[in-house]
Enzyme design. Structure first.
Site, PDB file in Angstrom:
ATOM      1  N   LYS A 224      -2.452  -3.931  14.314  1.00 14.69           N
ATOM      2  CA  LYS A 224      -1.091  -3.970  13.585  1.00 14.69           C
ATOM      3  C   LYS A 224      -0.096  -3.271  14.278  1.00 14.69           C
ATOM      4  O   LYS A 224       0.020  -2.079  13.965  1.00 14.69           O
ATOM      5  CB  LYS A 224      -1.207  -3.707  12.286  1.00 14.69           C
ATOM      6  CG  LYS A 224      -0.052  -3.512  11.251  1.00 14.69           C
ATOM      7  CD  LYS A 224      -0.320  -3.446   9.962  1.00 14.69           C
ATOM      8  CE  LYS A 224       1.264  -3.152   9.135  1.00 14.69           C
ATOM      9  NZ  LYS A 224       1.124  -3.624   7.717  1.00 14.69           N
TER      10      LYS A 224
ATOM     11  N   GLU B  34      -3.373   0.430  13.437  1.00  9.64           N
ATOM     12  CA  GLU B  34      -1.966   0.325  13.343  1.00  9.64           C
ATOM     13  C   GLU B  34      -1.371   1.424  13.962  1.00  9.64           C
ATOM     14  O   GLU B  34      -0.956   2.490  13.672  1.00  9.64           O
ATOM     15  CB  GLU B  34      -1.253   0.633  12.045  1.00  9.64           C
ATOM     16  CG  GLU B  34       0.173   0.120  11.571  1.00  9.64           C
ATOM     17  CD  GLU B  34       0.718   0.179  10.295  1.00  9.64           C
ATOM     18  OE1 GLU B  34      -0.058   0.290   9.305  1.00  9.64           O
ATOM     19  OE2 GLU B  34       1.958  -0.003  10.205  1.00  9.64           O
TER      20      GLU B  34
ATOM     21  N   LYS C 196      -6.838  -0.417   6.342  1.00  8.02           N
ATOM     22  CA  LYS C 196      -5.779  -0.119   7.272  1.00  8.02           C
ATOM     23  C   LYS C 196      -5.224   1.413   7.586  1.00  8.02           C
ATOM     24  O   LYS C 196      -5.689   2.114   6.690  1.00  8.02           O
ATOM     25  CB  LYS C 196      -4.343  -0.736   6.695  1.00  8.02           C
ATOM     26  CG  LYS C 196      -3.188  -0.528   7.660  1.00  8.02           C
ATOM     27  CD  LYS C 196      -1.777  -0.598   7.171  1.00  8.02           C
ATOM     28  CE  LYS C 196      -1.477   0.724   6.641  1.00  8.02           C
ATOM     29  NZ  LYS C 196       0.201   0.625   6.073  1.00  8.02           N
TER      30      LYS C 196
ATOM     31  N   SER D  16       1.857  -8.729   8.523  1.00  7.55           N
ATOM     32  CA  SER D  16       1.325  -7.830   7.548  1.00  7.55           C
ATOM     33  C   SER D  16       2.592  -6.906   7.159  1.00  7.55           C
ATOM     34  O   SER D  16       2.745  -5.785   7.469  1.00  7.55           O
ATOM     35  CB  SER D  16       0.283  -7.091   8.166  1.00  7.55           C
ATOM     36  OG  SER D  16      -0.151  -6.167   7.270  1.00  7.55           O
TER      37      SER D  16
ATOM     38  N   TYR E 249       4.770   5.953   4.649  1.00  8.01           N
ATOM     39  CA  TYR E 249       4.208   5.413   3.557  1.00  8.01           C
ATOM     40  C   TYR E 249       3.358   6.370   2.867  1.00  8.01           C
ATOM     41  O   TYR E 249       2.484   6.249   1.971  1.00  8.01           O
ATOM     42  CB  TYR E 249       3.151   4.320   4.142  1.00  8.01           C
ATOM     43  CG  TYR E 249       4.017   2.878   4.380  1.00  8.01           C
ATOM     44  CD1 TYR E 249       3.905   1.775   3.358  1.00  8.01           C
ATOM     45  CD2 TYR E 249       4.784   3.023   5.441  1.00  8.01           C
ATOM     46  CE1 TYR E 249       4.897   0.945   3.666  1.00  8.01           C
ATOM     47  CE2 TYR E 249       5.648   1.752   5.835  1.00  8.01           C
ATOM     48  CZ  TYR E 249       5.703   0.706   4.740  1.00  8.01           C
ATOM     49  OH  TYR E 249       6.528  -0.184   4.986  1.00  8.01           O
TER      50      TYR E 249
ATOM     51  N   ASP F 122       0.899  -1.344  -0.008  1.00  7.00           N
ATOM     52  CA  ASP F 122      -0.023  -0.123   0.028  1.00  7.00           C
ATOM     53  C   ASP F 122       0.835   1.271  -0.075  1.00  7.00           C
ATOM     54  O   ASP F 122       0.313   2.268   0.462  1.00  7.00           O
ATOM     55  CB  ASP F 122      -0.973  -0.059   1.209  1.00  7.00           C
ATOM     56  CG  ASP F 122      -0.103  -0.029   2.491  1.00  7.00           C
ATOM     57  OD1 ASP F 122       1.021  -0.773   2.717  1.00  7.00           O
ATOM     58  OD2 ASP F 122      -0.793   0.388   3.612  1.00  7.00           O
TER      59      ASP F 122
ATOM     60  N   GLU G  46       1.881   2.473  15.316  1.00  8.25           N
ATOM     61  CA  GLU G  46       3.380   2.022  15.136  1.00  8.25           C
ATOM     62  C   GLU G  46       4.196   2.740  16.050  1.00  8.25           C
ATOM     63  O   GLU G  46       4.528   3.984  15.742  1.00  8.25           O
ATOM     64  CB  GLU G  46       3.820   2.122  13.560  1.00  8.25           C
ATOM     65  CG  GLU G  46       5.293   2.002  13.495  1.00  8.25           C
ATOM     66  CD  GLU G  46       5.822   1.985  12.017  1.00  8.25           C
ATOM     67  OE1 GLU G  46       4.962   2.054  10.830  1.00  8.25           O
ATOM     68  OE2 GLU G  46       6.984   1.675  11.807  1.00  8.25           O
TER      69      GLU G  46
HETATM   70  P1  13P Z   1       6.801  -2.354   6.852  1.00  8.72           P
HETATM   71  O1  13P Z   1       6.499  -4.097   7.038  1.00  8.72           O
HETATM   72  O2  13P Z   1       7.504  -2.124   5.833  1.00  8.72           O
HETATM   73  O3  13P Z   1       6.915  -1.710   8.049  1.00  8.72           O
HETATM   74  O4  13P Z   1       5.278  -1.709   6.563  1.00  8.72           O
HETATM   75  C1  13P Z   1       4.097  -2.571   7.074  1.00  8.72           C
HETATM   76  C2  13P Z   1       2.941  -1.350   6.903  1.00  8.72           C
HETATM   77  O5  13P Z   1       1.896  -1.621   6.401  1.00  8.72           O
HETATM   78  C3  13P Z   1       3.143  -0.122   7.334  1.00  8.72           C
HETATM   79  O6  13P Z   1       2.232   0.646   7.496  1.00  8.72           O
END
Ligand code: 13P
Length: 374
Positions: free
Chosen positions: A240, A198, A157, A313, A374, A44, A200
């Site tokens: 995630k 997600e 996501k 993922s 991203y 994505d 992170e």
């Molecule tokens: P990575 O596995 O490269 O961290 O990417 C996963 C993802 O979807 C990040 O938003």
């Protein structure tokens, strides 16, 4: 006032979550996505992120090359043995395979669930610690989610990031990002899309694994608390998260056992057992590390409760070697597909807890990129 309370109650299921006409379908989608030995391919990347990838192989970043890149991976024969869902960017959701079927049509036919990244990227938080970010995309969200459902997507996501600085993140970042993720999740469920939530905690920085653990617990519990407030249906969503690891600039590398223990402990302290699956991001880990760490979490004798399916993922940790093997050349498609399937299989074995590092030779180079977007 009492009238408003009555209206709110009428929207809740007996268990407290919001009702959705899609509830049964959402649960079936979650079940398919969390099948044993399978995980998700994150494909994505925004146009800007693809640019960085294509620069590495000297390839022009145009719509046709972006289409080929995704077709390369999803067209690999046998992908459905290891992959249960693929996350696309908006542009790619409407692109086609060589046989003329749209990507979602093709995947649905081979038993893979098509998904879409619905956030619109990161923006500065302004207040908070320097460099902290929030995520945009909630305005007009329901109409967009409904459109993606019609285009064949069945999950989505949304990524928020947290940057550890001086061993911590600001309360403000934790609060606003939790609210955004929770609102996104409930609106997606109302539109028929299983939300992947997600949060992170980035690998960037000099922090220790203990600091990553403490921040991850704070972040995830705030997200879970916000999801409660917003009335999420727990059995119709997936989490995630990052794995709990030391910072990429800390000069330390954790063992698979340490990562597995810290990560599963942190999840156990925060995530309801009704959530069916945790689909980790790879976050800059090497391809082999991402497989090793996942395998360590899934090994039979871990000795820590894990009521959720723990799977992958990944974007970088599934794609990097395949992208290099392709190099943008049609004649390299078969070789690149073999490389991609190898990584997918290694992660499938990691999900099952039977991955053997000795049998997996390639991909130990770090994929860390400072401030990755991203
Ligand atoms: P990575 O596995 O490269 O961290 O990417 C996963 C993802 O979807 C990040 O938003």
């Amino acid at each position: 006032m009492s009238n408003r309370v009555e209206v709110f109650k009428a929207q809740l299921s007996p268990y407290g979550g919001l009702k959705s006409k899609y509830y049964e379908e959402l649960k079936a989608t979650v079940k398919q996505m969390t099948a044993p030995g399978k995980g998700l391919l994150a494909a994505d990347e925004s146009v800007g992120s693809v640019d960085k990838r294509f620069k590495g192989i000297n390839l022009e970043n145009n719509a046709e090359n972006r289409r080929k890149y995704r077709a390369l991976m999803i067209g690999a024969a046998g992908i459905e043995q290891y992959v249960s869902g693929v996350i696309f960017h908006e542009e790619t959701l409407t692109q086609k395979m060589d046989d003329g079927s749209s990507f979602p049509e093709y995947l649905t036919r081979i038993g893979i669930v098509p998904g879409i990244k619905t956030d619109r990227g990161l923006a500065p938080l302004i207040v908070g610690a320097p460099g902290e970010q929030c995520t945009e995309g909630l305005d007009g969200y329901v109409a967009r989610a409904q459109k993606y459902y019609k285009q064949g997507a069945r999950f989505c996501k949304w990524r928020n990031t947290y940057q550890i600085q001086n061993g911590t993140v600001s309360e403000h970042a934790i609060h606003i990002n939790a609210e955004t993720l929770a609102r996104y999740a409930v609106l997606s469920q109302q539109a028929g899309l299983v939300p992947i939530v997600e949060p992170e905690v980035m690998i960037d920085g000099t922090h220790s694994i203990e600091q990553c653990f403490a921040v991850s617990v704070r972040v995830w519990s705030a997200v879970v608390s916000a999801l409660h407030r917003h009335g999420v249906m727990w059995d119709a969503m997936l989490l995630k998260p990052n794995m709990v690891v030391p910072g990429a600039e800390s000069g330390t590398v954790a063992s698979p056992d340490e990562v597995a223990r810290y990560t599963v402990w942190a999840l156990g302290r925060t995530l309801p057992a009704q959530v069916a699956g945790v689909t980790f991001l790879s976050g800059g880990l090497s391809e082999v590390q991402a497989s090793e760490y996942l395998a360590a979490m899934n090994r039979p004798n871990l000795g820590i409760a894990r009521p959720w399916r723990l799977t992958f993922s990944y974007a970088r940790a599934l794609q990097s070697s395949a992208l290099k093997a392709w190099g943008g050349k049609d004649e390299n498609f078969p070789a690149a597909r073999r490389v991609f399937l190898h990584r997918a299989k290694m992660n499938s074995l990691a999900q099952l807890g039977t991955y053997d590092r000795a049998a997996d030779v390639k991909g130990s180079e770090s994929l860390y990129v400072k401030g990755h977007t991203y």
